[in-house]
Design an enzyme around this catalytic site. Structure first.
Site, PDB file in Angstrom:
ATOM      1  N   GLY A   1       0.843  -1.205   0.000  1.00 10.60           N
ATOM      2  CA  GLY A   1       0.000   0.000   0.000  1.00 10.60           C
ATOM      3  C   GLY A   1       0.875   1.250   0.000  1.00 10.60           C
ATOM      4  O   GLY A   1       1.921   1.261   0.634  1.00 10.60           O
TER       5      GLY A   1
ATOM      6  N   ARG B   1       0.263  -4.756  -4.586  1.00 15.04           N
ATOM      7  CA  ARG B   1       0.322  -5.786  -3.549  1.00 15.04           C
ATOM      8  C   ARG B   1       0.534  -7.115  -4.252  1.00 15.04           C
ATOM      9  O   ARG B   1      -0.360  -7.599  -4.935  1.00 15.04           O
ATOM     10  CB  ARG B   1      -0.971  -5.819  -2.751  1.00 15.04           C
ATOM     11  CG  ARG B   1      -1.165  -4.610  -1.852  1.00 15.04           C
ATOM     12  CD  ARG B   1      -2.224  -4.873  -0.812  1.00 15.04           C
ATOM     13  NE  ARG B   1      -2.539  -3.674  -0.059  1.00 15.04           N
ATOM     14  CZ  ARG B   1      -1.842  -3.257   1.004  1.00 15.04           C
ATOM     15  NH1 ARG B   1      -0.799  -3.958   1.416  1.00 15.04           N
ATOM     16  NH2 ARG B   1      -2.194  -2.167   1.651  1.00 15.04           N
TER      17      ARG B   1
ATOM     18  N   ASP C   1       0.446   2.497   9.194  1.00 11.38           N
ATOM     19  CA  ASP C   1       0.064   1.681  10.352  1.00 11.38           C
ATOM     20  C   ASP C   1       1.099   1.713  11.482  1.00 11.38           C
ATOM     21  O   ASP C   1       0.788   1.345  12.610  1.00 11.38           O
ATOM     22  CB  ASP C   1      -0.148   0.215   9.935  1.00 11.38           C
ATOM     23  CG  ASP C   1      -1.325   0.049   9.006  1.00 11.38           C
ATOM     24  OD1 ASP C   1      -2.077   1.014   8.816  1.00 11.38           O
ATOM     25  OD2 ASP C   1      -1.486  -1.059   8.449  1.00 11.38           O
TER      26      ASP C   1
ATOM     27  N   ARG D   1     -25.172  13.402  18.830  1.00 17.95           N
ATOM     28  CA  ARG D   1     -25.093  12.031  18.318  1.00 17.95           C
ATOM     29  C   ARG D   1     -23.835  11.308  18.799  1.00 17.95           C
ATOM     30  O   ARG D   1     -22.863  11.933  19.217  1.00 17.95           O
ATOM     31  CB  ARG D   1     -25.013  12.062  16.786  1.00 17.95           C
ATOM     32  CG  ARG D   1     -26.342  12.325  16.123  1.00 17.95           C
ATOM     33  CD  ARG D   1     -26.138  12.539  14.639  1.00 17.95           C
ATOM     34  NE  ARG D   1     -27.404  12.589  13.941  1.00 17.95           N
ATOM     35  CZ  ARG D   1     -27.580  13.204  12.775  1.00 17.95           C
ATOM     36  NH1 ARG D   1     -26.581  13.822  12.183  1.00 17.95           N
ATOM     37  NH2 ARG D   1     -28.758  13.186  12.189  1.00 17.95           N
TER      38      ARG D   1
ATOM     39  N   ARG E   1      -4.173   7.956   3.497  1.00 14.71           N
ATOM     40  CA  ARG E   1      -2.879   7.622   2.868  1.00 14.71           C
ATOM     41  C   ARG E   1      -2.500   8.590   1.754  1.00 14.71           C
ATOM     42  O   ARG E   1      -1.446   8.455   1.143  1.00 14.71           O
ATOM     43  CB  ARG E   1      -2.974   6.218   2.256  1.00 14.71           C
ATOM     44  CG  ARG E   1      -2.621   5.180   3.235  1.00 14.71           C
ATOM     45  CD  ARG E   1      -2.547   3.774   2.751  1.00 14.71           C
ATOM     46  NE  ARG E   1      -2.655   3.434   1.381  1.00 14.71           N
ATOM     47  CZ  ARG E   1      -3.090   2.256   0.948  1.00 14.71           C
ATOM     48  NH1 ARG E   1      -3.476   1.349   1.806  1.00 14.71           N
ATOM     49  NH2 ARG E   1      -3.116   1.975  -0.320  1.00 14.71           N
TER      50      ARG E   1
HETATM   51  O1  F6P Z   1      -1.157  -1.309   5.511  1.00 14.66           O
HETATM   52  C1  F6P Z   1      -1.605  -0.048   5.230  1.00 14.66           C
HETATM   53  C2  F6P Z   1      -3.079  -0.041   5.009  1.00 14.66           C
HETATM   54  O2  F6P Z   1      -3.427   1.284   4.711  1.00 14.66           O
HETATM   55  C3  F6P Z   1      -3.918  -0.598   6.147  1.00 14.66           C
HETATM   56  O3  F6P Z   1      -4.084   0.314   7.195  1.00 14.66           O
HETATM   57  C4  F6P Z   1      -5.189  -0.972   5.446  1.00 14.66           C
HETATM   58  O4  F6P Z   1      -5.840  -2.007   6.107  1.00 14.66           O
HETATM   59  C5  F6P Z   1      -4.707  -1.446   4.118  1.00 14.66           C
HETATM   60  O5  F6P Z   1      -3.458  -0.832   3.892  1.00 14.66           O
HETATM   61  C6  F6P Z   1      -5.627  -1.163   2.957  1.00 14.66           C
HETATM   62  O6  F6P Z   1      -5.089  -1.759   1.839  1.00 14.66           O
HETATM   63  P1  F6P Z   1      -5.525  -1.528   0.325  1.00 14.66           P
HETATM   64  O7  F6P Z   1      -4.729  -0.385  -0.199  1.00 14.66           O
HETATM   65  O8  F6P Z   1      -5.129  -2.793  -0.330  1.00 14.66           O
HETATM   66  O9  F6P Z   1      -6.972  -1.243   0.304  1.00 14.66           O
END
Ligand code: F6P
Length: 361
Positions: A14, A77, A140, A175, A288
């Site tokens: 990622g 990935r 993370d 809420r 991200r």
């Molecule tokens: O490992 C980083 C991360 O952003 C995690 O926090 C999240 O679960 C995952 O990647 C999401 O992955 P993808 O980009 O495959 O949706």
């Protein structure tokens, strides 16, 4: 004539903020210190190494990218069998193809930037005989051997900002707001952002939550005249009931779950238990994206230049990490050996409890 130093760069897994800053750090430092560096950027992570799809990078390619989000090389990935093999598109062991590209380019070293999975797969490259240096990147912050990873602080900033904004609307409507943050296995991002933004409840994978107790905490707040509650939940948070299930049973329960993610389940359970309206916000990949924050720009640059120094010294098989404020080489086999979970006695957990944040237990 002196042989040139040939380097491949891979960004894998990622993406996150700071990848380009790190690529720039490696490239600039190598060109600064060597008059014969040749750098090849592999496209889309391991795919480029497997298929021999790369870009010959010139000095100017490393300029103007410091503040850019994502990765100029692309990432992917790659399928992977833990501790055994990196697989190609057809499900076959990709090592022979990767070795072929490595040998054909006559590389001295591969610099691999990635998260937890990438550290493990990079170790397979070392075992197969390649010279490798890795950099720890992930929002993370769960990579063993380094106090922090680049990308993490930028994501904390974004997640904090999301919760800051949710506060006013949560308060206006009285809420419950469940804000789901990234973190499949570890709660670093959720805890940091939760403390930074003054969330009332923080639920993380390392501390299974009791939904009845969360509802009681909300009720207690209301009795004190605090009519809204912000619950920050890591995507990998688990209830005390699910925590005792085997991994297989947990997977089956997840498949049957009628809610798309954990935060929807928590919101719906809290609505029933508390009688108060609940809403969900999932910032997802927004966490991200965008430019790295200044801290990550500096950290990624330091990691990149430290990798270049190791390459010049011909020291391979390390991940660059930061420990107690010092940039250090960490043996890759250590970094790849386990996940860095948030310890239950971590000082920030104590701080959170000290200011009355409820952690679900
Ligand atoms: O490992 C980083 C991360 O952003 C995690 O926090 C999240 O679960 C995952 O990647 C999401 O992955 P993808 O980009 O495959 O949706």
């Amino acid at each position: 004539m002196k042989r040139s130093t040939k380097i491949g760069i891979v960004t894998s897994g990622g993406d996150c903020q700071g990848l380009n800053a790190a690529i720039r750090g490696v490239g600039k430092a190598l060109f600064q210190h060597l008059d014969n560096a040749e750098i090849f950027g592999m496209y889309d992570g391991y795919r480029g190494l497997i298929e021999g799809d790369y870009k010959y990078m010139e000095e100017r390619d490393f300029s103007g990218i410091l503040t850019q989000g994502g990765t100029i090389l692309g990432t992917s990935r790659q399928n992977y069998i833990a501790g055994k093999a990196i697989l190609d598109e057809g499900g076959n062991d990709a090592m022979p193809a990767m070795m072929d590209t490595y040998n054909r380019l006559n590389l001295d070293c591969l610099v691999v930037m990635g998260g937890n999975g990438t550290q493990k797969s990079a170790k397979l490259l070392v075992d197969a005989g390649m010279n490798v240096i890795t950099l720890p990147k992930t929002i993370d912050n769960d990579i063993f051997g380094t106090d922090t990873t680049f990308g993490f602080q930028s994501a904390v900033d974004i997640a904090t900002n999301v919760i800051d904004y949710i506060h006013s609307t949560a308060s206006s409507h009285r809420r419950i707001f469940v804000v789901e943050l990234m973190g499949r296995d570890a709660g670093w991002l959720t805890l940091d952002a939760g403390v930074a933004s003054g969330a009332d409840v923080v639920l993380i994978p390392e501390i299974p939550y009791d939904i009845e107790k969360v509802a009681q905490a909300i009720d207690h707040r209301r009795k004190q005249g605090r009519y809204y509650t912000i619950v920050a939940v890591a995507e990998g948070a688990v209830s005390i009931h699910d925590a005792v299930l085997t991994e297989e049973a947990r997977r089956r329960a997840k498949a049957l779950m009628k809610h798309s993610t954990i935060s929807y389940r928590i919101a719906s359970e809290l609505e029933s238990l508390s009688g108060q309206e609940a809403r969900v916000t999932v910032p997802g990949h927004y966490q991200r994206g965008g430019p790295p924050c200044p801290y990550d720009r500096v950290l990624a640059t330091q990691f990149g230049t430290a990798a270049a120094r190791l390459i010049i010294e011909k020291q391979y098989g390390y991940m660059i990490g930061v420990q107690g404020g010092r940039i250090v080489p960490v043996p890759l086999e250590d970094a790849a050996s386990r996940t860095k979970f948030l310890p239950k006695d971590h000082p920030l957990i104590e701080t959170a409890r000290d200011i009355g944040i409820f952690l679900g237990d």
